[in-house]
Design an enzyme around this catalytic site. Structure first.
Site, PDB file in Angstrom:
ATOM      1  N   ASP A  90       1.873  11.636  -4.779  1.00  0.00           N
ATOM      2  CA  ASP A  90       2.343  13.005  -4.972  1.00  0.00           C
ATOM      3  C   ASP A  90       2.820  13.120  -6.412  1.00  0.00           C
ATOM      4  O   ASP A  90       3.496  12.220  -6.917  1.00  0.00           O
ATOM      5  CB  ASP A  90       3.526  13.309  -4.052  1.00  0.00           C
ATOM      6  CG  ASP A  90       3.140  13.498  -2.590  1.00  0.00           C
ATOM      7  OD1 ASP A  90       1.954  13.380  -2.269  1.00  0.00           O
ATOM      8  OD2 ASP A  90       4.053  13.759  -1.780  1.00  0.00           O
ATOM      9  N   HIS A 147      -0.219   4.600  -3.489  1.00  0.00           N
ATOM     10  CA  HIS A 147      -1.212   4.148  -2.532  1.00  0.00           C
ATOM     11  C   HIS A 147      -2.558   3.929  -3.218  1.00  0.00           C
ATOM     12  O   HIS A 147      -2.796   4.427  -4.317  1.00  0.00           O
ATOM     13  CB  HIS A 147      -1.342   5.163  -1.392  1.00  0.00           C
ATOM     14  CG  HIS A 147      -0.101   5.290  -0.556  1.00  0.00           C
ATOM     15  ND1 HIS A 147      -0.064   4.972   0.779  1.00  0.00           N
ATOM     16  CD2 HIS A 147       1.164   5.692  -0.878  1.00  0.00           C
ATOM     17  CE1 HIS A 147       1.159   5.172   1.259  1.00  0.00           C
ATOM     18  NE2 HIS A 147       1.920   5.621   0.263  1.00  0.00           N
ATOM     19  N   SER A 253       8.541   8.078 -12.171  1.00  0.00           N
ATOM     20  CA  SER A 253       7.791   7.640 -13.336  1.00  0.00           C
ATOM     21  C   SER A 253       6.381   8.211 -13.324  1.00  0.00           C
ATOM     22  O   SER A 253       6.157   9.322 -12.864  1.00  0.00           O
ATOM     23  CB  SER A 253       7.770   6.122 -13.418  1.00  0.00           C
ATOM     24  OG  SER A 253       7.411   5.727 -14.720  1.00  0.00           O
TER      25      SER A 253
END
Length: 286
Positions: A90, A147, A253
């Site tokens: 995201d 992921h 980050s």
């Protein structure tokens, strides 16, 4: 003037000391105080707790536990088409496009070296020369686990010491070579489309970078590049499927994903687009 001051302060602030101090505070289990801080953060950044596996702020013993919260099983859907790569996080697209030989576009007026990004190792960078890259920024409100976009077999992990500048859009516009200057962890995978690099870039107040196979990589910080190689079979081999978690940030980050030339076409994404884990990232070229 204010923007220039913000950047100037970053050059003189003891960023590593500040980040590690905040990391200790974020790991503290302070009961009602921790819960109050979490609630304030949720309100300030408009965090959608309905997606979280644990939606009650009081269920998190530390701020780190909240920040690295898991999502409900049905909160994200990983694109199922075998010819498509899934978005790994995201966040929001900072930049994406072609790697111009060894040069990656950062922001208007700023490029940086692919080889430097990947630890200054030409043999690691070589497969990606002339390939494609995508830089995705994770804001404070985002889910902070990373992921895999495609099934991958880990071959190399590289820790690269560096600065801890903010990775906000403003800093990306003002600090030359930002992502190749900051502390980072590089993971190289063998995949059906060749080599894929997943670069986890540290930043100011990022208290930790972790991977699923090695745990906490930073801190402690080091002063030299460290390189680990992984076998393709046996107990030390690491295979991660598309959509499975590969690592996380404690505090936010950026990631940079790199691909070999003529292997993928990105989905219709442009700088500034919001990304959601599991949506279509790219299509495999046939």
């Amino acid at each position: 003037m204010l923007d220039s001051l913000k950047i100037a302060l970053q050059y003189i602030t003891p960023k590593h000391l500040l980040s590690r101090l905040i990391g200790k505070l974020a790991a503290a289990e302070a009961g009602a105080l921790t819960t109050a801080i979490i609630k304030l953060f949720i309100k300030q950044y408009k965090v959608d707790m309905a997606e979280a596996l644990e939606s009650d702020p009081g269920s998190y013993p530390s701020f780190n536990a909240f920040f690295t919260r898991l999502l409900k099983a049905d909160a994200r859907t990983i694109c199922a088409d075998e010819n498509q790569l899934a978005l790994p996080v995201d966040g929001a697209v900072s930049q994406l496009g072609d790697i111009n030989f060894d040069s990656i576009f950062q922001a208007k007026g700023h490029d940086y070296s692919l080889t430097t990004l990947l630890g200054g190792k030409p043999e690691i960078a070589q497969p990606f020369l002339g390939g494609k890259f995508a830089t995705i920024y994770l804001s404070p409100k985002d889910y902070h686990r990373i992921h895999m976009p495609i099934d991958g077999q880990l071959t190399d992990m590289i820790y690269v010491p560096g600065e801890l500048f903010s990775v906000s859009p403003l800093t990306a516009e003002r600090v030359p070579g930002l992502f190749a200057r900051n502390e980072r962890v590089v993971a190289i995978f063998d995949t059906e489309i060749g080599k894929v690099a997943m670069v986890l870039v540290g930043a100011t107040i990022v208290a930790s970078i972790e991977t699923k196979w090695a745990g906490t990589i930073s801190p402690p910080t080091g002063k030299t590049v460290q390189h680990w190689k992984y076998p393709d079979q046996g107990e030390n081999s690491v295979t991660i499927k598309k959509g499975e978690e590969m690592g996380l940030f404690k505090l936010g980050s950026t990631i940079v994903a790199c691909f070999e030339a003529n292997t993928i076409d990105f989905a219709e994404l442009v700088a500034g687009d919001v990304t959601r884990l599991g949506d279509v990232f790219a299509t495999i070229k046939k």
